[in-house]
Design a protein around this motif. Sequence first.
Motif, PDB file in Angstrom:
ATOM      1  N   GLN A 172     -43.347  14.645 -31.227  1.00  0.00           N
ATOM      2  CA  GLN A 172     -42.049  15.311 -31.108  1.00  0.00           C
ATOM      3  C   GLN A 172     -41.305  15.342 -32.433  1.00  0.00           C
ATOM      4  OE1 GLN A 172     -40.111  13.483 -27.716  1.00  0.00           O
ATOM      5  NE2 GLN A 172     -41.379  14.611 -26.244  1.00  0.00           N
ATOM      6  N   GLU A 173     -41.523  14.359 -33.277  1.00  0.00           N
ATOM      7  CA  GLU A 173     -40.937  14.391 -34.624  1.00  0.00           C
ATOM      8  C   GLU A 173     -41.552  15.522 -35.443  1.00  0.00           C
ATOM      9  OE1 GLU A 173     -38.421  12.884 -36.244  1.00  0.00           O
ATOM     10  OE2 GLU A 173     -37.897  12.200 -34.230  1.00  0.00           O
ATOM     11  N   ILE A 174     -42.848  15.748 -35.286  1.00  0.00           N
ATOM     12  CA  ILE A 174     -43.503  16.867 -35.975  1.00  0.00           C
ATOM     13  C   ILE A 174     -42.889  18.191 -35.528  1.00  0.00           C
ATOM     14  CG2 ILE A 174     -45.674  18.143 -36.225  1.00  0.00           C
ATOM     15  CD1 ILE A 174     -47.144  15.464 -35.996  1.00  0.00           C
ATOM     16  N   VAL A 175     -42.670  18.320 -34.221  1.00  0.00           N
ATOM     17  CA  VAL A 175     -42.082  19.550 -33.683  1.00  0.00           C
ATOM     18  C   VAL A 175     -40.691  19.779 -34.279  1.00  0.00           C
ATOM     19  CG1 VAL A 175     -41.220  20.692 -31.596  1.00  0.00           C
ATOM     20  CG2 VAL A 175     -43.405  19.467 -31.548  1.00  0.00           C
ATOM     21  N   ARG A 176     -39.907  18.741 -34.379  1.00  0.00           N
ATOM     22  CA  ARG A 176     -38.549  18.878 -34.934  1.00  0.00           C
ATOM     23  C   ARG A 176     -38.587  19.378 -36.375  1.00  0.00           C
ATOM     24  NH1 ARG A 176     -37.957  13.835 -32.048  1.00  0.00           N
ATOM     25  NH2 ARG A 176     -36.650  14.154 -30.182  1.00  0.00           N
ATOM     26  N   SER A 177     -39.606  18.973 -37.122  1.00  0.00           N
ATOM     27  CA  SER A 177     -39.689  19.347 -38.534  1.00  0.00           C
ATOM     28  C   SER A 177     -40.190  20.772 -38.738  1.00  0.00           C
ATOM     29  CB  SER A 177     -40.605  18.380 -39.286  1.00  0.00           C
ATOM     30  OG  SER A 177     -41.957  18.554 -38.890  1.00  0.00           O
ATOM     31  N   GLN A 178     -40.843  21.352 -37.731  1.00  0.00           N
ATOM     32  CA  GLN A 178     -41.418  22.676 -37.927  1.00  0.00           C
ATOM     33  C   GLN A 178     -40.968  23.702 -36.880  1.00  0.00           C
ATOM     34  OE1 GLN A 178     -45.517  21.344 -37.988  1.00  0.00           O
ATOM     35  NE2 GLN A 178     -45.857  21.883 -35.851  1.00  0.00           N
ATOM     36  N   LYS A 179     -39.860  23.390 -36.205  1.00  0.00           N
ATOM     37  CA  LYS A 179     -39.355  24.341 -35.212  1.00  0.00           C
ATOM     38  C   LYS A 179     -38.780  25.576 -35.903  1.00  0.00           C
ATOM     39  CE  LYS A 179     -34.752  22.251 -34.860  1.00  0.00           C
ATOM     40  NZ  LYS A 179     -33.776  21.590 -33.951  1.00  0.00           N
ATOM     41  N   ARG A 180     -38.645  26.633 -35.152  1.00  0.00           N
ATOM     42  CA  ARG A 180     -38.118  27.876 -35.711  1.00  0.00           C
ATOM     43  C   ARG A 180     -36.636  27.724 -36.035  1.00  0.00           C
ATOM     44  NH1 ARG A 180     -37.777  31.867 -30.344  1.00  0.00           N
ATOM     45  NH2 ARG A 180     -36.126  30.691 -29.306  1.00  0.00           N
ATOM     46  N   LYS A 181     -36.197  28.471 -37.029  1.00  0.00           N
ATOM     47  CA  LYS A 181     -34.795  28.443 -37.454  1.00  0.00           C
ATOM     48  C   LYS A 181     -34.167  29.808 -37.204  1.00  0.00           C
ATOM     49  CE  LYS A 181     -35.527  24.840 -40.916  1.00  0.00           C
ATOM     50  NZ  LYS A 181     -36.893  24.522 -40.414  1.00  0.00           N
ATOM     51  N   LEU A 182     -32.926  29.777 -36.728  1.00  0.00           N
ATOM     52  CA  LEU A 182     -32.216  30.990 -36.334  1.00  0.00           C
ATOM     53  C   LEU A 182     -31.317  31.488 -37.450  1.00  0.00           C
ATOM     54  CD1 LEU A 182     -31.074  33.033 -34.184  1.00  0.00           C
ATOM     55  CD2 LEU A 182     -29.436  31.224 -33.579  1.00  0.00           C
ATOM     56  N   SER A 183     -31.303  32.808 -37.656  1.00  0.00           N
ATOM     57  CA  SER A 183     -30.342  33.414 -38.569  1.00  0.00           C
ATOM     58  C   SER A 183     -30.052  34.841 -38.120  1.00  0.00           C
ATOM     59  CB  SER A 183     -30.869  33.412 -40.014  1.00  0.00           C
ATOM     60  OG  SER A 183     -32.071  34.156 -40.111  1.00  0.00           O
ATOM     61  N   PHE A 184     -29.047  35.430 -38.739  1.00  0.00           N
ATOM     62  CA  PHE A 184     -28.646  36.805 -38.452  1.00  0.00           C
ATOM     63  C   PHE A 184     -28.449  37.527 -39.781  1.00  0.00           C
ATOM     64  CE2 PHE A 184     -27.236  34.056 -35.079  1.00  0.00           C
ATOM     65  CZ  PHE A 184     -27.531  34.741 -33.922  1.00  0.00           C
ATOM     66  N   ILE A 185     -28.583  38.846 -39.752  1.00  0.00           N
ATOM     67  CA  ILE A 185     -28.323  39.653 -40.951  1.00  0.00           C
ATOM     68  C   ILE A 185     -27.451  40.836 -40.567  1.00  0.00           C
ATOM     69  CG2 ILE A 185     -29.319  41.066 -42.787  1.00  0.00           C
ATOM     70  CD1 ILE A 185     -31.761  39.338 -42.765  1.00  0.00           C
ATOM     71  N   SER A 186     -26.410  41.072 -41.365  1.00  0.00           N
ATOM     72  CA  SER A 186     -25.520  42.217 -41.186  1.00  0.00           C
ATOM     73  C   SER A 186     -25.264  42.872 -42.537  1.00  0.00           C
ATOM     74  CB  SER A 186     -24.175  41.778 -40.602  1.00  0.00           C
ATOM     75  OG  SER A 186     -24.298  41.311 -39.286  1.00  0.00           O
TER      76      SER A 186
ATOM     77  N   ASN B 161     -43.471  10.162 -29.368  1.00  0.00           N
ATOM     78  CA  ASN B 161     -42.436  10.285 -30.399  1.00  0.00           C
ATOM     79  C   ASN B 161     -42.987  10.899 -31.674  1.00  0.00           C
ATOM     80  OD1 ASN B 161     -40.448   9.163 -28.767  1.00  0.00           O
ATOM     81  ND2 ASN B 161     -40.868   7.067 -29.458  1.00  0.00           N
ATOM     82  N   GLU B 162     -44.213  10.517 -32.035  1.00  0.00           N
ATOM     83  CA  GLU B 162     -44.820  11.036 -33.264  1.00  0.00           C
ATOM     84  C   GLU B 162     -44.957  12.552 -33.210  1.00  0.00           C
ATOM     85  OE1 GLU B 162     -48.967  10.635 -35.866  1.00  0.00           O
ATOM     86  OE2 GLU B 162     -48.757   9.598 -33.944  1.00  0.00           O
TER      87      GLU B 162
END
Length: 233
Positions: A113-127, A110-111
């Motif tokens: 996996q909590e770290i992974v949740r805090s530093q996972k990649r974030k998705l965005s788009f640009i137009s 759990n420890e």
Amino acid sequence: MATDFKSLKKASGSSSLAGVQNALEKLATPSSKPQDDDRMWRPEVDKAGNGYAVIRFLPAPAGEDVPFVRLFDHAFKGPGGWLIDGCLTSVGEKCPVCEHNSALWNTGTNEHQEIVRSQKRKLSFISNVYIVKDPAHPENEGKVMLFKYGKKIFDKLNAAMNPEFEDESPLNPFDLWAGANFKLKIRKVEGYRNYDKSEFDEPAPLLDDDDDMEAVWKSQHTLAELVAADKFK
């Protein structure tokens, strides 16, 4: 790929919609983060977290195939300080942060996996977008700017192009003639910006005159440079 305005108008309608739909299919699974600059438009909210603006998503710039780019980035604080940078998966490369996250997740603790949740990649788009109405900053109206948005708004674009029901007609929101203005409605829900009430207006040409629309199209910012390899460490 349109390289002149006449070919862009000729492709307007079902053929241009098909091209964007094909690009969406390639992104079945949810690219970095551009440098901050004055080309980027950000909708402003009031003290209550509410905001409103009207924008028009624009076609692919001259010489480019798709009217948006998909970006991934990382932004988190680790033992050595903050990491705020583009994720190499944006350009199809292996990302050391993502690989490290996979190793941590696979430990099953759990420890970790909590770290992974805090530093996972974030998705965005640009137009590229044309600012139709910006009550907070009316000086932006009539300008072509870059707009960075998340999955919620991207899903609304996708839904417009691929409606669920028989009585709904597909809409290409990136079409200058057959597209529609997008009414961006922002609320604060449980501490976060919420775009659920945002919606498209009725389809109509962006402007009354083709010459004016050609000027808008030619004033767009390149999207390809946002995902150039030299933008990623």
